[in-house]
Design a protein around this motif. Sequence first.
Motif, PDB file in Angstrom:
ATOM      1  N   PRO A  42      75.035 -74.223 -13.774  1.00 47.44           N
ATOM      2  CA  PRO A  42      73.720 -73.843 -13.247  1.00 47.44           C
ATOM      3  C   PRO A  42      72.750 -73.300 -14.300  1.00 47.44           C
ATOM      4  N   ALA A  43      73.215 -73.024 -15.509  1.00 48.04           N
ATOM      5  CA  ALA A  43      72.328 -72.608 -16.613  1.00 48.04           C
ATOM      6  C   ALA A  43      71.556 -71.334 -16.305  1.00 48.04           C
ATOM      7  N   PHE A  44      72.225 -70.391 -15.676  1.00 45.17           N
ATOM      8  CA  PHE A  44      71.669 -69.060 -15.440  1.00 45.17           C
ATOM      9  C   PHE A  44      72.679 -68.028 -15.919  1.00 45.17           C
ATOM     10  N   PRO A  45      72.215 -66.816 -16.269  1.00 50.09           N
ATOM     11  CA  PRO A  45      70.832 -66.334 -16.280  1.00 50.09           C
ATOM     12  C   PRO A  45      70.095 -66.781 -17.537  1.00 50.09           C
ATOM     13  N   LYS A  46      68.778 -66.675 -17.503  1.00 54.96           N
ATOM     14  CA  LYS A  46      67.956 -66.961 -18.668  1.00 54.96           C
ATOM     15  C   LYS A  46      67.632 -65.656 -19.392  1.00 54.96           C
ATOM     16  N   PRO A  47      67.493 -65.702 -20.723  1.00 53.98           N
ATOM     17  CA  PRO A  47      66.995 -64.525 -21.435  1.00 53.98           C
ATOM     18  C   PRO A  47      65.575 -64.185 -20.997  1.00 53.98           C
ATOM     19  N   VAL A  48      65.185 -62.933 -21.195  1.00 58.49           N
ATOM     20  CA  VAL A  48      63.802 -62.537 -20.955  1.00 58.49           C
ATOM     21  C   VAL A  48      62.872 -63.225 -21.948  1.00 58.49           C
ATOM     22  N   GLN A  49      63.306 -63.301 -23.194  1.00 60.54           N
ATOM     23  CA  GLN A  49      62.491 -63.916 -24.231  1.00 60.54           C
ATOM     24  C   GLN A  49      62.404 -65.426 -24.034  1.00 60.54           C
ATOM     25  N   THR A  50      61.232 -65.959 -24.249  1.00 60.86           N
ATOM     26  CA  THR A  50      61.055 -67.399 -24.131  1.00 60.86           C
ATOM     27  C   THR A  50      61.984 -68.133 -25.078  1.00 60.86           C
ATOM     28  N   GLN A  51      62.146 -67.598 -26.282  1.00 64.04           N
ATOM     29  CA  GLN A  51      63.112 -68.141 -27.230  1.00 64.04           C
ATOM     30  C   GLN A  51      63.857 -66.981 -27.871  1.00 64.04           C
ATOM     31  N   LEU A  52      65.049 -66.716 -27.371  1.00 64.97           N
ATOM     32  CA  LEU A  52      65.849 -65.637 -27.920  1.00 64.97           C
ATOM     33  C   LEU A  52      66.264 -66.016 -29.338  1.00 64.97           C
ATOM     34  N   PRO A  53      65.968 -65.165 -30.339  1.00 61.81           N
ATOM     35  CA  PRO A  53      66.250 -65.534 -31.729  1.00 61.81           C
ATOM     36  C   PRO A  53      67.738 -65.719 -31.999  1.00 61.81           C
ATOM     37  N   ILE A  54      68.046 -66.790 -32.703  1.00 59.69           N
ATOM     38  CA  ILE A  54      69.405 -67.071 -33.158  1.00 59.69           C
ATOM     39  C   ILE A  54      69.420 -66.974 -34.680  1.00 59.69           C
ATOM     40  N   ILE A  55      70.409 -66.220 -35.192  1.00 60.16           N
ATOM     41  CA  ILE A  55      70.570 -66.020 -36.630  1.00 60.16           C
ATOM     42  C   ILE A  55      71.845 -66.722 -37.069  1.00 60.16           C
ATOM     43  N   ILE A  56      71.737 -67.558 -38.090  1.00 58.57           N
ATOM     44  CA  ILE A  56      72.887 -68.256 -38.651  1.00 58.57           C
ATOM     45  C   ILE A  56      72.979 -67.924 -40.130  1.00 58.57           C
ATOM     46  N   GLY A  57      74.193 -67.631 -40.583  1.00 60.05           N
ATOM     47  CA  GLY A  57      74.402 -67.312 -41.985  1.00 60.05           C
ATOM     48  C   GLY A  57      75.530 -68.121 -42.576  1.00 60.05           C
ATOM     49  N   GLY A  58      75.744 -67.931 -43.867  1.00 60.30           N
ATOM     50  CA  GLY A  58      76.797 -68.646 -44.568  1.00 60.30           C
ATOM     51  C   GLY A  58      76.287 -69.185 -45.880  1.00 60.30           C
ATOM     52  N   SER A  59      77.217 -69.555 -46.744  1.00 59.20           N
ATOM     53  CA  SER A  59      76.843 -70.010 -48.079  1.00 59.20           C
ATOM     54  C   SER A  59      77.181 -71.470 -48.323  1.00 59.20           C
ATOM     55  N   GLY A  60      77.658 -72.162 -47.290  1.00 61.63           N
ATOM     56  CA  GLY A  60      77.982 -73.571 -47.464  1.00 61.63           C
ATOM     57  C   GLY A  60      76.748 -74.389 -47.824  1.00 61.63           C
ATOM     58  N   PRO A  61      76.917 -75.426 -48.643  1.00 64.95           N
ATOM     59  CA  PRO A  61      75.764 -76.176 -49.143  1.00 64.95           C
ATOM     60  C   PRO A  61      75.231 -77.251 -48.203  1.00 64.95           C
ATOM     61  N   THR A  62      75.986 -77.617 -47.171  1.00 65.55           N
ATOM     62  CA  THR A  62      75.591 -78.781 -46.359  1.00 65.55           C
ATOM     63  C   THR A  62      75.455 -78.445 -44.880  1.00 65.55           C
ATOM     64  N   ARG A  63      76.552 -78.060 -44.251  1.00 68.17           N
ATOM     65  CA  ARG A  63      76.525 -77.904 -42.804  1.00 68.17           C
ATOM     66  C   ARG A  63      75.787 -76.650 -42.369  1.00 68.17           C
ATOM     67  N   THR A  64      75.954 -75.553 -43.099  1.00 65.11           N
ATOM     68  CA  THR A  64      75.228 -74.333 -42.734  1.00 65.11           C
ATOM     69  C   THR A  64      73.720 -74.539 -42.766  1.00 65.11           C
ATOM     70  N   PRO A  65      73.150 -75.115 -43.835  1.00 63.26           N
ATOM     71  CA  PRO A  65      71.709 -75.379 -43.810  1.00 63.26           C
ATOM     72  C   PRO A  65      71.293 -76.284 -42.650  1.00 63.26           C
ATOM     73  N   ALA A  66      72.116 -77.262 -42.321  1.00 63.75           N
ATOM     74  CA  ALA A  66      71.786 -78.159 -41.207  1.00 63.75           C
ATOM     75  C   ALA A  66      71.792 -77.402 -39.886  1.00 63.75           C
ATOM     76  N   PHE A  67      72.799 -76.550 -39.677  1.00 59.53           N
ATOM     77  CA  PHE A  67      72.844 -75.762 -38.443  1.00 59.53           C
ATOM     78  C   PHE A  67      71.638 -74.840 -38.350  1.00 59.53           C
ATOM     79  N   ALA A  68      71.287 -74.199 -39.468  1.00 55.82           N
ATOM     80  CA  ALA A  68      70.135 -73.294 -39.465  1.00 55.82           C
ATOM     81  C   ALA A  68      68.860 -74.056 -39.123  1.00 55.82           C
TER      82      ALA A  68
END
Length: 311
Positions: free
Chosen positions: A165-191
Amino acid sequence: MHTVTPDFRIFTEPQQGATYDDLLAVAKKTEQLGFDGFFRSDHFLKMGGVSGLPGPTDAWTTLAGLARETSRIRLGTLMTSATFRHPSILAVQVAQVDQMSGGRVELGIGSGWYKEEHTAFGIPFPTKLFDRFEEQLAIVTGLWDTPKGVNFSFKGEHYELTDCPAFPKPVQTQLPIIIGGSGPTRTPAFAARFANEYNAAFPALDGLAQRFQTIRDACEEYERNPADLVHSAALVVCVGRDEAEFRRRAERIGRNPGELREHGIAGTPTEAIDQIGRFSRAGVERFYLQVLDLHDLEHIELIASDVVAQL
């Protein structure tokens, strides 16, 4: 690259030994002193030669409590491990805490890495961590982005959801997602695909600008404006009014003063300000200051008055 004044968040490691009340005291001091946010790690097993007592606290249970006991600061994790929670349940948890906070939550999330922690707590440590992580990100963002009244389905190698059902929704229209890591390929793509912020964890200054450039290149590859992604760094902080006080604080957290100066924001306030300037020139727009002694509230007061307020 953004051209904004850096903001500063306090970052804690409660698995090293802290109660909820300890974290509440730090969070309230963080808010009182004008810092932008309070973040915590998501671990259940201590690291290094500390006792870890009185034992671990759960990250999202902690943040739910702090959501009701603070009013301004941003709240989040660096980083929630994708191995700890099913992505659909995580989406519910984070959205609920965002509602409880009035829209102040951010989700820092990583693939998971601490194998001994998984073994200790009986949590499966899977192969294909990054493939699983990619599906996690797709599910969490997919659930939040699905229009109200529409169900969400997903079929991958590791997860399958049918008519969620895709509930509940965050209050924020776009809840910030933080991605980290030092990999040279997949981490930058995920970010580039999923994140609002890329975080470099305890980076060496040399090479940091190039790492940020890799993230910008990935954004362009995915036809995303690189300026939309905040560039941040998590750095240990240890400051004293003079050399003697700095060395006392370094000793209390079991760190070598020279090593702290080389790898963190450390020394006297003047030195700390200079170090922040160097990281800012390398592209850091947001600083997560890792405070390791959670009982030393005077340390946080000093950072606020003699470092951050001077910038």
